[in-house]
Design a protein around this motif. Structure first.
Motif, PDB file in Angstrom:
ATOM      1  N   GLU A 241      -1.826   7.507 -15.087  1.00 37.70           N
ATOM      2  CA  GLU A 241      -3.030   6.967 -15.521  1.00 37.70           C
ATOM      3  C   GLU A 241      -2.538   5.657 -16.561  1.00 37.70           C
ATOM      4  O   GLU A 241      -1.728   6.035 -17.154  1.00 37.70           O
ATOM      5  CB  GLU A 241      -4.301   7.694 -15.974  1.00 37.70           C
ATOM      6  N   TYR A 243      -4.558   4.008 -19.289  1.00 34.58           N
ATOM      7  CA  TYR A 243      -5.633   3.372 -20.071  1.00 34.58           C
ATOM      8  C   TYR A 243      -4.915   3.000 -21.309  1.00 34.58           C
ATOM      9  O   TYR A 243      -5.548   2.062 -22.071  1.00 34.58           O
ATOM     10  CB  TYR A 243      -6.312   4.576 -20.371  1.00 34.58           C
ATOM     11  N   ASN A 350      -5.011   6.535  -8.560  1.00 30.34           N
ATOM     12  CA  ASN A 350      -6.057   5.450  -8.711  1.00 30.34           C
ATOM     13  C   ASN A 350      -5.826   4.241  -7.892  1.00 30.34           C
ATOM     14  O   ASN A 350      -4.790   4.283  -7.041  1.00 30.34           O
ATOM     15  CB  ASN A 350      -5.829   4.959 -10.259  1.00 30.34           C
ATOM     16  N   HIS A 411     -15.491   6.907  -8.119  1.00 30.68           N
ATOM     17  CA  HIS A 411     -14.378   5.969  -8.137  1.00 30.68           C
ATOM     18  C   HIS A 411     -13.846   5.875  -6.798  1.00 30.68           C
ATOM     19  O   HIS A 411     -13.205   4.819  -6.602  1.00 30.68           O
ATOM     20  CB  HIS A 411     -13.390   6.743  -8.981  1.00 30.68           C
ATOM     21  N   GLN A 420     -10.595  -4.875  -9.569  1.00 29.08           N
ATOM     22  CA  GLN A 420     -10.686  -4.175 -10.686  1.00 29.08           C
ATOM     23  C   GLN A 420      -9.580  -4.625 -11.685  1.00 29.08           C
ATOM     24  O   GLN A 420      -9.942  -5.104 -12.823  1.00 29.08           O
ATOM     25  CB  GLN A 420     -10.271  -2.447 -10.549  1.00 29.08           C
ATOM     26  N   GLN A 427     -11.005  -4.026 -17.213  1.00 29.23           N
ATOM     27  CA  GLN A 427     -11.190  -3.284 -15.851  1.00 29.23           C
ATOM     28  C   GLN A 427     -11.415  -1.879 -16.196  1.00 29.23           C
ATOM     29  O   GLN A 427     -12.169  -1.263 -15.257  1.00 29.23           O
ATOM     30  CB  GLN A 427      -9.966  -3.298 -15.237  1.00 29.23           C
ATOM     31  N   HIS A 428     -11.031  -1.394 -17.230  1.00 31.32           N
ATOM     32  CA  HIS A 428     -11.301   0.229 -17.374  1.00 31.32           C
ATOM     33  C   HIS A 428     -12.821   0.411 -17.657  1.00 31.32           C
ATOM     34  O   HIS A 428     -13.360   1.218 -17.131  1.00 31.32           O
ATOM     35  CB  HIS A 428     -10.344   0.928 -18.306  1.00 31.32           C
ATOM     36  N   GLU A 431     -14.872  -0.519 -14.575  1.00 31.30           N
ATOM     37  CA  GLU A 431     -14.739   0.869 -13.566  1.00 31.30           C
ATOM     38  C   GLU A 431     -15.195   2.129 -13.887  1.00 31.30           C
ATOM     39  O   GLU A 431     -16.199   2.778 -13.098  1.00 31.30           O
ATOM     40  CB  GLU A 431     -13.251   1.004 -13.173  1.00 31.30           C
ATOM     41  N   GLU A 432     -15.121   2.680 -15.275  1.00 29.51           N
ATOM     42  CA  GLU A 432     -15.839   3.887 -15.666  1.00 29.51           C
ATOM     43  C   GLU A 432     -17.055   3.983 -15.573  1.00 29.51           C
ATOM     44  O   GLU A 432     -17.957   4.692 -15.274  1.00 29.51           O
ATOM     45  CB  GLU A 432     -15.075   4.333 -17.002  1.00 29.51           C
ATOM     46  N   PRO A 480     -13.047   3.211 -22.883  1.00 30.34           N
ATOM     47  CA  PRO A 480     -13.869   2.600 -21.954  1.00 30.34           C
ATOM     48  C   PRO A 480     -14.878   3.684 -21.613  1.00 30.34           C
ATOM     49  O   PRO A 480     -16.027   3.163 -21.133  1.00 30.34           O
ATOM     50  CB  PRO A 480     -12.921   2.622 -20.758  1.00 30.34           C
TER      51      PRO A 480
END
Length: 572
Positions: A241, A243, A350, A411, A420, A427-428, A431-432, A480
């Motif tokens: 991931e 982040y 993802n 998701h 995204q 973006q995060h 999206e979250e 996020p």
């Protein structure tokens, strides 16, 4: 006290308070856990080798996170072994953050264990003195020099980047971490030898090979085999991931450079931090989760603007998504970076991963030991201080788990990764927040389908708002999930769903919340469809306000006591 020339920032008493008063234990399963005892002998042996592989991945994650992590951890361990209680306590804090520094979800500035060692915007993925401005300058220069493939590698999710004269050079993870990856592959191959589950054996073989080859297609094949694991007794995930890295997405802040990258077919994807998860699949918990899965195609058809973009799930098609509830034996690497929280579930791969882009499936894994680690006494005190008594009966920990199921499914719905990543640094957050809103907005559909009842729906709303939207501190862009919760809280307040009563308690309009959440979901999808970082920034600024009500809630929560640090208690 100094470690390798760097002074520990906190005195021993300050560290003692953080560890004793501000730390929540996450107790993982042990060898006397019933589920472990019920495994076959081969699977018990396999699990131990999977845990050994996970611990090696933790070293990789530490090296990705900060150039001084390994040296400072070794220094603390040596000093603690020599009898220093100051070093031993600093080491506990290091292990909670899984690094020399990190956000704790309360303070707006990162927690730093040593004076002079702070978080880096590019972590150790990039040279520590590289600024976003210089990265953009170098990338533009290299593109103008025709070095398209070199730039593609620099902005890839799977490379470490170092200086090469006036330019930058990328080194694939399989080369940079060749020693560690070889050791992990060996443990996975031994685990594959011992397990009696054919599907797990196949996946571990593919994953071992993917670690040994500089070939994204091998990751794709490993991900595809992993995403098919539904009925296996054991859980192993090598997570990727992104982040942490805020440097790579910063290239999209320059509109001209963004157009140049698009013209060369280059997508800038933040670097992957690796993590490893090991556990035993819980059959009963898994069946509950699968009840939600069966309705995903129906929800996909109900997504706002569903006919204007491609979704991974379509009505009438089989859902390529496995889902399991897992009793955890180990969490390492990215999973063990308890910086403002610890994940209760995860939906992977993802959207930026090749396996998803080429039509592969996903897998949701839910973390039983994390969600069971709650401070129920504090929850009752929070309700008494802040919430309308008529709503107290709707606050329920298991209802929050149902929300998380909807979030992870969320998701898989909505615009794909190209929308995204185009939002750059936002973006995060978007999206979250989208996944949260999908979960909440679509929960009434599960009532219609008979999966939950109206009473449970009310519990989900109240438990989410009180348990998650009632923030402990003002969040920032590096958190996020918390930013998303603040956006939702403000939207519900502005639309009259969340109100203060005359006696200062908070009440919720449970009858009107559904329609308002659907409007929020529509607005959120419009932001993703815009592909505009500016539109995303405006959305976050508009709804990310820190109001007097949020400040009041945070003050009460802090007065009641907050445990922002987590101690993962391992037995394997």
């Amino acid at each position: 006290m100094k470690i390798n020339g760097y002074e520990i920032k906190y005195d021993e008493e300050e560290l003692k308070q953080k560890l004793e008063r501000e730390t929540l234990d996450i107790e993982l399963i042990s060898p006397d856990f019933e589920g472990y005892e019920n495994l076959s002998e081969g699977n018990r042996k396999a699990l131990r080798h999977l845990a050994a592989a996970a611990k090696i991945i933790n070293d990789v994650s530490l090296k990705q996170d900060h150039p001084q992590n390994m040296a400072q951890k070794a220094g603390l361990e040596a000093a603690a072994a020599a009898g220093s209680t100051h070093a031993a306590r600093a080491l506990e804090l290091f292990n909670s953050l899984n690094g020399v520094a990190g956000y704790n979800g309360i303070d707006r500035e990162p927690v730093e264990i040593f004076k002079g060692i702070g978080l880096l915007p590019g972590h150790n993925f990039y040279p520590e003195d590289l600024s976003p401005e210089e990265l953009r300058q170098i990338v533009r220069h290299m593109l103008l020099q025709g070095k398209t493939e070199e730039v593609r590698a620099i902005l890839s999710a799977r490379t470490m980047v170092r200086r090469q004269g006036d330019e930058l050079a990328a080194v694939d993870y399989t080369e940079y971490f060749a020693g560690e990856f070889s050791a992990v592959a060996n443990e996975l191959e031994v685990a594959a030898h011992y397990t009696d589950d054919g599907a797990l054996k196949d996946y571990l073989g593919w994953q071992a090979q993917a670690l040994l080859q500089n070939n994204p297609e091998m990751d794709m094949l490993a991900d595809r085999h992993w995403a098919l694991l539904q009925d296996t007794p054991l859980e192993f995930t090598l997570s990727r991931e992104n982040y942490d890295d805020s440097l790579t997405p910063s290239v999209y802040e320059d509109d001209e450079l963004k157009e140049m990258l698009a013209a060369h077919g280059i997508e800038a994807v933040a670097k992957d931090t690796l993590g490893a998860r090991v556990g035993i699949v819980n059959r009963r918990g898994t069946e509950l989760i699968l009840q939600f899965k069966r309705h995903l195609p129906e929800l996909a058809a109900k997504m706002p603007y569903a006919d204007t973009y491609h979704q991974g799930i379509a009505a009438g098609e089989e859902v390529r998504q496995t889902m399991v509830d897992v009793d955890l034996a180990d969490l390492e690497g990215d999973y063990a970076q308890c910086r403002g929280g610890i994940t209760t579930a995860q939906n992977l791969p993802n959207n930026d991963k090749l396996s998803v882009k080429t039509g592969g499936g996903r897998r949701n894994v839910y973390h039983r030991q994390v969600r069971m680690s709650r401070d129920e006494e504090k929850e009752r005190a929070l309700l008494a201080r802040l919430v309308d008594p008529a709503l107290h009966r709707y606050f329920d920990g298991e209802a929050d788990h149902l929300f998380v199921i909807g979030h992870e499914n969320g998701h898989s719905l909505g615009p794909d990764s190209s929308y995204q990543t185009a939002l750059g640094a936002y973006q995060h957050i978007i999206e979250e927040h989208k996944a949260d809103t999908v979960s909440l907005a679509f929960m009434p559909e599960y009532v219609k389908a008979g999966v939950i009842d109206e009473e449970t729906l009310k519990k989900i709303y109240v438990s989410y708002i009180v348990g998650r939207m009632f923030l402990t501190a003002r969040p920032h862009l590096q958190l996020p999930h918390r930013m998303g919760e603040l956006i939702q809280f403000n939207f519900l307040c502005r639309n009259g769903i969340i109100k203060e009563t005359a006696d200062g308690k908070i009440t919720i309009d449970l009858g009107g919340i559904g329609a308002v959440l659907n409007r929020l979901l529509e607005e959120t999808i419009r932001v993703q469809l815009s592909r505009s970082p500016a539109a995303a920034a405006e959305f976050v600024d508009r709804y990310g306000e820190w109001t007097a009500l949020s400040a009041k809630i945070a003050a009460v929560r802090q007065e009641l006591g907050v445990k922002p640090y987590k101690r993962i208690v391992r037995h394997f």
